[in-house]
Design an enzyme around this catalytic site. Sequence first.
Site, short mmCIF file in Angstrom:
data_model
loop_
_atom_site.label_atom_id
_atom_site.label_comp_id
_atom_site.label_asym_id
_atom_site.label_seq_id
_atom_site.Cartn_x
_atom_site.Cartn_y
_atom_site.Cartn_z
N ASP A 161 0.86 -1.19 0.00
CA ASP A 161 0.00 0.00 0.00
C ASP A 161 0.89 1.23 0.00
O ASP A 161 1.76 1.38 0.86
CB ASP A 161 -0.88 -0.06 1.27
CG ASP A 161 -1.62 1.23 1.51
OD1 ASP A 161 -1.85 1.99 0.55
OD2 ASP A 161 -1.99 1.47 2.69
N ASP B 31 -4.17 3.79 2.76
CA ASP B 31 -5.58 3.42 2.99
C ASP B 31 -5.74 1.95 3.43
O ASP B 31 -6.85 1.45 3.57
CB ASP B 31 -6.42 3.69 1.73
CG ASP B 31 -6.04 2.80 0.55
OD1 ASP B 31 -5.06 2.03 0.67
OD2 ASP B 31 -6.71 2.87 -0.49
N ASP C 86 -1.78 -1.36 -3.81
CA ASP C 86 -2.12 -0.64 -5.05
C ASP C 86 -1.06 -0.88 -6.13
O ASP C 86 -0.03 -1.51 -5.87
CB ASP C 86 -2.30 0.85 -4.76
CG ASP C 86 -1.21 1.40 -3.86
OD1 ASP C 86 -0.02 1.21 -4.22
OD2 ASP C 86 -1.51 1.98 -2.80
N ASP D 272 -6.23 -10.83 -14.81
CA ASP D 272 -7.25 -11.80 -14.46
C ASP D 272 -8.55 -11.33 -15.11
O ASP D 272 -9.00 -10.20 -14.85
CB ASP D 272 -7.40 -11.79 -12.93
CG ASP D 272 -7.85 -13.10 -12.36
OD1 ASP D 272 -8.69 -13.75 -12.99
OD2 ASP D 272 -7.38 -13.46 -11.26
N ASP E 200 -10.86 -16.63 -15.24
CA ASP E 200 -11.55 -17.15 -14.07
C ASP E 200 -12.64 -18.13 -14.52
O ASP E 200 -13.45 -17.82 -15.40
CB ASP E 200 -12.18 -15.96 -13.32
CG ASP E 200 -12.69 -16.32 -11.96
OD1 ASP E 200 -11.85 -16.59 -11.08
OD2 ASP E 200 -13.92 -16.31 -11.76
N GLU F 132 -8.57 -21.09 -15.49
CA GLU F 132 -8.88 -21.81 -14.25
C GLU F 132 -10.02 -22.76 -14.53
O GLU F 132 -11.14 -22.32 -14.83
CB GLU F 132 -9.30 -20.83 -13.15
CG GLU F 132 -9.64 -21.54 -11.85
CD GLU F 132 -10.46 -20.68 -10.89
OE1 GLU F 132 -10.37 -20.93 -9.68
OE2 GLU F 132 -11.18 -19.79 -11.34
N HIS G 92 -4.85 -17.63 -4.28
CA HIS G 92 -5.66 -16.82 -3.36
C HIS G 92 -6.90 -17.55 -2.83
O HIS G 92 -7.69 -16.96 -2.10
CB HIS G 92 -6.08 -15.54 -4.09
CG HIS G 92 -6.95 -15.83 -5.27
ND1 HIS G 92 -6.46 -16.45 -6.41
CD2 HIS G 92 -8.28 -15.67 -5.49
CE1 HIS G 92 -7.44 -16.63 -7.27
NE2 HIS G 92 -8.55 -16.16 -6.74
N ASP G 93 -7.11 -18.81 -3.25
CA ASP G 93 -8.29 -19.55 -2.81
C ASP G 93 -7.94 -20.72 -1.89
O ASP G 93 -8.85 -21.42 -1.43
CB ASP G 93 -9.01 -20.16 -4.04
CG ASP G 93 -9.67 -19.11 -4.92
OD1 ASP G 93 -10.07 -18.06 -4.39
OD2 ASP G 93 -9.78 -19.35 -6.13
C1 NOJ Z 1 -12.52 -18.36 -8.84
C2 NOJ Z 1 -11.67 -17.35 -8.15
O1 NOJ Z 1 -10.36 -17.85 -8.07
C3 NOJ Z 1 -12.29 -17.12 -6.79
O2 NOJ Z 1 -11.48 -16.32 -5.98
C4 NOJ Z 1 -13.64 -16.47 -7.01
O3 NOJ Z 1 -14.30 -16.35 -5.77
C5 NOJ Z 1 -14.50 -17.31 -7.94
N1 NOJ Z 1 -13.80 -17.77 -9.08
C6 NOJ Z 1 -15.66 -16.50 -8.44
O4 NOJ Z 1 -15.20 -15.55 -9.36
#
Ligand code: NOJ
Length: 536
Positions: free
Chosen positions: A23, A27, A31, A100, A202, A263, A323-324
């Site tokens: 950042d 905030d 960024d 993305d 995605d 993905e 990130h998931d």
């Molecule tokens: C897959 C993404 O990696 C995830 O973070 C997102 O919540 C879902 N698609 C919905 O876009």
Amino acid sequence: MSEKKLWWRDGIIYQVYPRSFQDTTGDGIGDLRGIIQHLDYLKDLGIDGIWLSPINPSPDVDFGYDVSDYNAIDPKFGTLSDFYELLEQAHKRDIRIIMDLVLNHTSDQHQWFQESRKSKDNPYHDWYIWRDPAPGGKAPNNWTSMVGGSAWKYDASLGQYYYHMFFEQQPDVNWRNPQVYAAMLDVFRFWLEKGVDGFRLDIFNEYFKDEQFRDNPTRRGLHLRAFDRTSHVYDNSQPEMLSLLNDIRKLMDCYEDRYVVGETFLVNSQKARAYIGKDRLHAGFDYAYANSGFSARAFGKAIQDWDSLHGREAWPNYFLNNHDTSRSSTRYNAGQSDARLKLLATMHLTVRGTPYLYYGEEIGMRDINLTYKEIQDPVGKTFWPLYKGRDGCRSPMQWDAQPNAGFSTGSPWLRVNTDYPIRNVVNQQASSASLLAFYKALIQLRREHPALHKGTLEMHASGSDRLLAYWRAWNNEKLLVVLNFSNLLTTMPLPGDPSQKWTIIFNGNEPITSQVAEGKLHLPGYGLAILRVNTE
Ligand code: NOJ
């Protein structure tokens, strides 16, 4: 295979979750200028491309994965001119930028959806998936949302339901409408024209749903989530996807050296592979590897399967983190030591395929553990306490020992891991035994040896829980990678004549390292070695 270096094939791609990287405005949210600030760090690490999680304007119901304008930059991340500067500065350092694209659904705040829900005769109405109620006013079919309950949301003013695979604020667009199809291809064009090098799509195989909206078949057995009680046959992976991929690829190929990775969603490795090829995507993400247990056998199988599915015609890729998913450091119980992570890094950076790294993986960042009050991710709020969501792996990057790990002078949107005074970039830069030093040395070695970045792969040993060993070969160079997944000293007889001389070209930076003696390789617990036969 071409001799020419291909950045996305021979290189390494690093995922930045922009909210959490750096950042510069105070905030509490990362960024674009923060990313620019660390390009030299990334260059020094040795990466070739950056995948940016979404930076388009978003009301952040799903933190960027709900886009309200595809052709702009979210002001919380900066301006279009900041983005141009990021592109320019990255390109100067020979680093490519992958955006993305979240094109399965938009935010409900997107102008298209705002129009769509106004009336049935609005020109945008058919841009989303609207259906009349089933008899008795019920939802049109039994399709469920990944985040709980029916995937259909009733809109009383229209007397119709709209479809959403994720949250109701993320309505799925109607890819069968030719205007939507054209508008989405324009999104690709818009960013390609600006100089973007690639895209991560995605959940692209979710774009098309069954044209007849047939019910998904019920699955036997007890399943906690409604989503798991049916087989997802009709709500994803429809054959129409293939000709769209062909159109996307043709468009990408009009520009030089561009790349598109997708993905995959709700499909096994075989089906995921079907989306990759010369007239399809360059690459696709598959989950078997990241979902493997910590065992030589499990990883060996995932690698062997994914590798042979690709054969000579396509190029695999691998990720351990994103990130998931809970970070591999936490998932594989690394504890305080980084020995297991060094072992995993060696595998990750030496198998045949493009390695993806996730910010902070190179310093072994651990998941943060959140209280209910701290949870930001709507998925975590929905499924608490069974599942706490994905915030754990999204905590701010740990740069140094300053307040908030040097991430922000304000109040970070998500808590920094309390281990940051010790586990941070500056500390690890100062130590030759650190995980970061290990990554840098290994990445350097990977660059120097074509066998490691573009060679063939052949399994040598993968049948035990302890030892994983494979050959990488390119022209006259043949290297053997051996990894000990146990914490015990393990010995592996080296192939060929026992009098043959071997050189270990890499065995990490732990105090005790692997040794060759009398035709055998002795590896300490979690030990590793990259070797070659001496020819002189
Ligand atoms: C897959 C993404 O990696 C995830 O973070 C997102 O919540 C879902 N698609 C919905 O876009």
